[in-house]
Scaffold this motif. Structure first.
Motif, PDB file in Angstrom:
ATOM      1  N   TYR A  65    -135.858  53.573  -6.913  1.00  0.00           N
ATOM      2  CA  TYR A  65    -135.692  54.485  -5.508  1.00  0.00           C
ATOM      3  C   TYR A  65    -135.160  55.336  -6.344  1.00  0.00           C
ATOM      4  O   TYR A  65    -133.980  54.959  -6.519  1.00  0.00           O
ATOM      5  CB  TYR A  65    -136.253  54.637  -4.573  1.00  0.00           C
ATOM      6  N   SER A  66    -135.673  56.720  -7.027  1.00  0.00           N
ATOM      7  CA  SER A  66    -134.609  57.488  -7.134  1.00  0.00           C
ATOM      8  C   SER A  66    -134.615  58.946  -6.557  1.00  0.00           C
ATOM      9  O   SER A  66    -135.633  58.733  -5.395  1.00  0.00           O
ATOM     10  CB  SER A  66    -134.505  58.142  -8.699  1.00  0.00           C
ATOM     11  N   GLN A  67    -133.153  59.672  -5.927  1.00  0.00           N
ATOM     12  CA  GLN A  67    -133.092  60.479  -5.896  1.00  0.00           C
ATOM     13  C   GLN A  67    -132.635  61.659  -6.313  1.00  0.00           C
ATOM     14  O   GLN A  67    -131.713  61.721  -6.933  1.00  0.00           O
ATOM     15  CB  GLN A  67    -131.841  60.136  -3.816  1.00  0.00           C
ATOM     16  N   TYR A  68    -133.086  62.731  -5.390  1.00  0.00           N
ATOM     17  CA  TYR A  68    -132.270  64.155  -5.603  1.00  0.00           C
ATOM     18  C   TYR A  68    -131.962  64.737  -4.571  1.00  0.00           C
ATOM     19  O   TYR A  68    -133.084  65.553  -4.463  1.00  0.00           O
ATOM     20  CB  TYR A  68    -133.744  64.615  -6.829  1.00  0.00           C
ATOM     21  N   GLY A  69    -130.814  65.658  -5.026  1.00  0.00           N
ATOM     22  CA  GLY A  69    -130.203  66.192  -3.756  1.00  0.00           C
ATOM     23  C   GLY A  69    -129.494  67.398  -3.875  1.00  0.00           C
ATOM     24  O   GLY A  69    -129.471  67.707  -4.806  1.00  0.00           O
ATOM     25  N   PRO A  81    -135.161  53.124  -0.405  1.00  0.00           N
ATOM     26  CA  PRO A  81    -135.063  54.072  -0.021  1.00  0.00           C
ATOM     27  C   PRO A  81    -133.883  54.452   0.932  1.00  0.00           C
ATOM     28  O   PRO A  81    -133.754  56.281   0.465  1.00  0.00           O
ATOM     29  CB  PRO A  81    -136.064  53.995   0.622  1.00  0.00           C
ATOM     30  N   VAL A 131    -137.015  62.120  -2.597  1.00  0.00           N
ATOM     31  CA  VAL A 131    -137.098  60.374  -3.200  1.00  0.00           C
ATOM     32  C   VAL A 131    -138.484  60.169  -3.290  1.00  0.00           C
ATOM     33  O   VAL A 131    -139.454  60.076  -2.742  1.00  0.00           O
ATOM     34  CB  VAL A 131    -136.224  59.767  -1.413  1.00  0.00           C
ATOM     35  N   TYR A 136    -126.996  65.946   2.315  1.00  0.00           N
ATOM     36  CA  TYR A 136    -127.362  65.722   0.714  1.00  0.00           C
ATOM     37  C   TYR A 136    -128.446  67.151   0.766  1.00  0.00           C
ATOM     38  O   TYR A 136    -128.822  68.112  -0.321  1.00  0.00           O
ATOM     39  CB  TYR A 136    -128.582  64.860   0.808  1.00  0.00           C
ATOM     40  N   GLN A 187    -133.843  67.647  -0.041  1.00  0.00           N
ATOM     41  CA  GLN A 187    -133.450  66.425  -1.775  1.00  0.00           C
ATOM     42  C   GLN A 187    -135.582  65.733  -1.487  1.00  0.00           C
ATOM     43  O   GLN A 187    -135.906  66.540  -1.068  1.00  0.00           O
ATOM     44  CB  GLN A 187    -132.582  65.155  -0.653  1.00  0.00           C
TER      45      GLN A 187
END
Length: 425
Positions: free
Chosen positions: A361-365, A406, A353, A348, A351
């Motif tokens: 949970y939100s994740q940005y990669g 997570p 989280v 990823y 990132q």
């Protein structure tokens, strides 16, 4: 048109960790300089692979993060290795000219000058010669050759910048806070004097992204303390700055009070019919109402959808949704919450989280720069990073996931999650 990118199969052991600078105003990946070693060279095909990894093979890229051209040269590195013989900046030079300068950097510092992309592209010392004859700039005289000896890294990550000569202003900074943290002799006045040209006439007005010298060459307050005229000038300037700050705070307080009064009036107006309804039905109890602000993670339309099938992904399908955007595009938190991790995450890349108040949970990669740290609380719509193409990625884009936990593997439909909270996307 933006490149439609997506990350490849999850392979964390094949990724080297890169250097990163974190600022709130915007920052980017740094090119760390390593110790000089044996002579090195690489063929054009290898340099093309490095450029594809660093910039999507855009030899004229300039995203405003302080690095230029297909191989992402810092300006001081470009100048130190003779790049100005071709162009004032790397993004204004041709591919052959950039490769010619990169050959000198590789000779002096080795492939570690591109820590992630050199490994992905197979860049090593002692490779084939690029066989290029780049033309020098015809309209400018050739600058005198400089011998570069033991060039040290010019950029220190913000998280470990305690001994750096320069400081990058982030959101919420003040001159007094910076002076206290960096132990600037003479306090905020000396810091202001040393950086007056950068800050301007108002010492209370500093903006994210400004680069301040924390060991400035301006007049030190201790040296001028014995001069009555200078002392009076400092007092006058300080009073003027304090007056401006007080006026600004008063105006902000007045505006906040006005907004609060308008909000209360609107609430009273809405509550009137409810009160009359409650009076006519005393046994009917009002139900508590809940609301949660939400925001799109980035200003773009989705490209690769959620659960797109294919062997490129370790679960056999796409666990999130991609947004094809240029490197450096602002990435925002979709809802209020607390950052649980911010840093390198294998395929990823970089990132963030975030754990939200509803337990999701939100994740940005694949980020190029981070603006938050683990443990920090954020609000809906707050910028947390800038998009990029780090990790296993075929081009600049944002990979966005919503999870019940997570870690990887607990994904749910991210667009359904946002639309349920009123986000049109």
């Amino acid at each position: 048109m933006a490149v439609r990118g997506r990350h490849r199969r999850y392979q964390p052991n094949r990724i080297n960790r890169a250097s990163l600078t974190v600022t709130a105003g915007g920052a980017g990946m740094a090119l760390p300089l390593t110790m000089a070693g044996d002579a090195g060279a690489a063929d054009v095909g290898t340099w093309n692979k490095v450029a594809a990894c660093e910039s999507g093979k855009n030899w004229s890229i300039n995203t405003g993060n302080g690095y230029y051209g297909g191989l992402q040269f810092k300006q001081s590195t470009w100048e130190a290795y003779g790049g100005t013989a071709y162009a004032s900046r790397a993004d204004r030079a041709t591919r052959d000219q950039q490769i010619a300068v990169a050959e000198k950097v590789l000779d002096a510092q080795g492939p570690g000058a591109w820590p992630v992309c050199s490994a992905k592209a197979g860049l090593t010392r002692g490779g084939g010669s690029p066989d290029l004859t780049p033309a020098r700039a015809p309209s400018k005289p050739t600058p005198p050759r400089r011998e570069v000896k033991d060039v040290k890294p010019e950029v220190t990550p913000q998280s470990t910048a305690g001994t750096a000569e320069m400081y990058t202003v982030v959101h919420g900074d003040t001159l007094s806070g910076i002076a206290d943290e960096r132990r600037v002799r003479g306090g905020w006045r000396q810091l202001y004097e040393a950086n007056r040209r950068v800050i301007g006439g108002d010492p209370d007005l500093i903006t994210p992204g400004q680069r301040l010298s924390v060991h400035g060459q301006g007049r030190r307050v201790s040296q001028d303390a014995g001069k009555p005229g200078q002392h009076a000038e400092d007092r006058t300037r300080q009073k003027a700055a304090e007056r401006k700050a007080a006026e600004r705070k008063a105006a902000e307080r007045k505006a906040a009070e006005k907004k609060a009064a308008e909000r209360k009036a609107a609430e009273r107006k809405r509550e009137k019919p409810r009160s009359s309804e409650a009076a006519s039905s005393p046994t009917k109890q009002a139900r508590p109402t809940t609301s949660s602000a939400a925001s799109a993670p980035i200003a773009a339309s989705p490209s690769t959808p959620y659960r797109a099938a294919g062997s490129s992904w370790s679960k056999g399908y796409h666990t999130g949704v991609d947004f094809a955007v240029p490197t450096g595009t602002s990435v925002k938190a979709v809802a209020a919450g607390q950052v649980v991790s911010a840093g390198w995450a294998g395929s990823y890349g970089y990132q963030v989280v975030i754990r939200h108040t509803d337990g999701k949970y939100s994740q940005y990669g694949h980020l190029s720069a981070l603006s938050v740290r683990a443990g920090q609380k954020v609000g809906a719509g707050q910028r947390i990073a800038r998009s990029g193409s780090t990790g296993n990625s075929t081009g600049p884009h944002l990979h966005f996931e919503v999870r019940t936990g997570p870690g990887f593997g607990s994904d749910i439909d991210p667009l359904a999650y946002l639309r349920a909270r009123g986000v049109r996307i």
